[in-house]
Write an enzyme that holds these catalytic residues in place. Structure first.
Site, mmCIF file in Angstrom:
data_model
loop_
_atom_site.group_PDB
_atom_site.id
_atom_site.type_symbol
_atom_site.label_atom_id
_atom_site.label_comp_id
_atom_site.label_asym_id
_atom_site.label_seq_id
_atom_site.Cartn_x
_atom_site.Cartn_y
_atom_site.Cartn_z
ATOM 1 N N ILE A 173 89.213 48.966 29.887
ATOM 2 C CA ILE A 173 88.399 48.650 31.036
ATOM 3 C C ILE A 173 87.024 48.796 30.603
ATOM 4 C CG2 ILE A 173 87.638 50.136 33.006
ATOM 5 C CD1 ILE A 173 90.591 50.644 33.613
ATOM 6 N N ASP B 188 82.432 60.745 19.238
ATOM 7 C CA ASP B 188 83.690 61.193 19.952
ATOM 8 C C ASP B 188 83.165 62.222 21.080
ATOM 9 O OD1 ASP B 188 85.980 62.817 20.803
ATOM 10 O OD2 ASP B 188 86.617 62.883 18.874
ATOM 11 N N SER C 228 91.681 58.286 37.763
ATOM 12 C CA SER C 228 93.116 57.591 37.716
ATOM 13 C C SER C 228 93.752 57.865 39.142
ATOM 14 C CB SER C 228 93.792 58.027 36.501
ATOM 15 O OG SER C 228 95.283 57.553 36.751
ATOM 16 N N TYR D 103 97.497 64.980 31.963
ATOM 17 C CA TYR D 103 96.841 63.929 32.367
ATOM 18 C C TYR D 103 96.257 63.959 33.739
ATOM 19 C CZ TYR D 103 95.421 58.843 32.647
ATOM 20 O OH TYR D 103 94.839 57.932 33.043
ATOM 21 N N VAL E 81 97.338 49.262 35.401
ATOM 22 C CA VAL E 81 96.212 48.072 35.126
ATOM 23 C C VAL E 81 96.898 47.249 33.732
ATOM 24 C CG1 VAL E 81 94.138 47.425 34.012
ATOM 25 C CG2 VAL E 81 94.030 49.363 35.713
#
Length: 251
Positions: free
Chosen positions: A15, A56, A134, A147, A180
């Protein structure tokens, strides 16, 4: 066309890369950040409107070094897309603290660190923050305690940013992608998983990377000048269906 500048994290693939290309097509200059230096340098080779910055986002010192480099290169910053993320899944009782921290460091801490470091530049341009969460931050699922929790926290952080930074002219919004069609998804999703997602999604398909990028680009643009504090699920209707049963559909 515009000469505005957007910073995109996690820009070497998926993305993030799709968003970078879309915004370049619309005249934006793009600062592309990723910790995968080899891949980042490869995908930015030959791009006139983009520059790579190996960083990072989970490491405060690297973020503090990268942002001045971006400003030195481009002179301004009009939008930040916090897209960098990691996905590690497992049962709650098998999620050790090291895994928990790996997910939180990138998915949550990274959003905080980059946004905070970019804030003075965004105040100067009355810019935009777009955080990528998400569907897992909106709907609980098995195997996603780290997550899903990290993405739910990103949603809340977005609202905090909108509430506090609005007086400085900064808009903050959040995009929550559903399934996705990425190389990673195709590699790890079995046909059974793909079929189950298709059954649960009203549009009956996975999203395309560029379809998520279109939403992100809109939220960065002047067309969204009065939009802030919003959470947009770009998910084919997945979040809206709740407990609806696919078997009840007409077709």
């Amino acid at each position: 066309m515009t000469n505005n500048v957007v910073l995109i994290t996690g820009a070497a693939r998926g993305i993030g890369l799709a968003t970078a290309h879309l915004m370049m097509d619309r005249g934006w200059h793009v600062a592309m950040l990723d910790r995968d230096g080899e891949e980042l340098l490869k995908v930015t080779s030959g791009l006139e409107k983009a520059a790579p910055f190996i960083c990072d986002v989970s490491i405060p010192k690297e973020v503090a070094t990268a942002l001045p480099q971006v400003l030195s290169r481009f002179g301004r910053l009009d939008a930040v897309v916090n897209n960098a993320g990691v996905a590690e899944f497992g049962p709650i009782d098998q999620t050790d603290f090291a895994m928990w921290r790996r997910v939180m460091e990138t998915n949550l801490d990274g959003v905080f660190l980059v946004s905070q470091e970019a804030m003075p530049a965004l105040k100067a341009t009355k810019g935009a923050i777009v955080n990528i969460a998400s569907i897992s931050g909106l709907r609980a699922s098995t195997l996603r305690v780290a997550y899903g929790t990290s993405k739910a926290a990103v949603i809340q952080m977005t609202k905090q940013q909108a509430a506090e930074l609005g007086e400085s002219g900064i808009r903050a919004n959040c995009v929550c992608p559903g399934p996705v069609k990425t190389k990673l998804a195709l590699a790890v999703h079995s046909q059974e998983i793909i079929d189950a997602y298709h059954d649960a999604i009203p549009l009956n398909r996975y999203g395309q990377e560029v379809e998520i990028a279109e939403v992100i680009a809109f939220l960065c643009s002047d067309q969204a000048a009065y939009v802030t504090g919003q959470v947009i699920a770009a998910d084919g209707g997945f979040e809206s269906t709740g407990v609806g049963l696919p078997a009840l559909r007409d077709k």
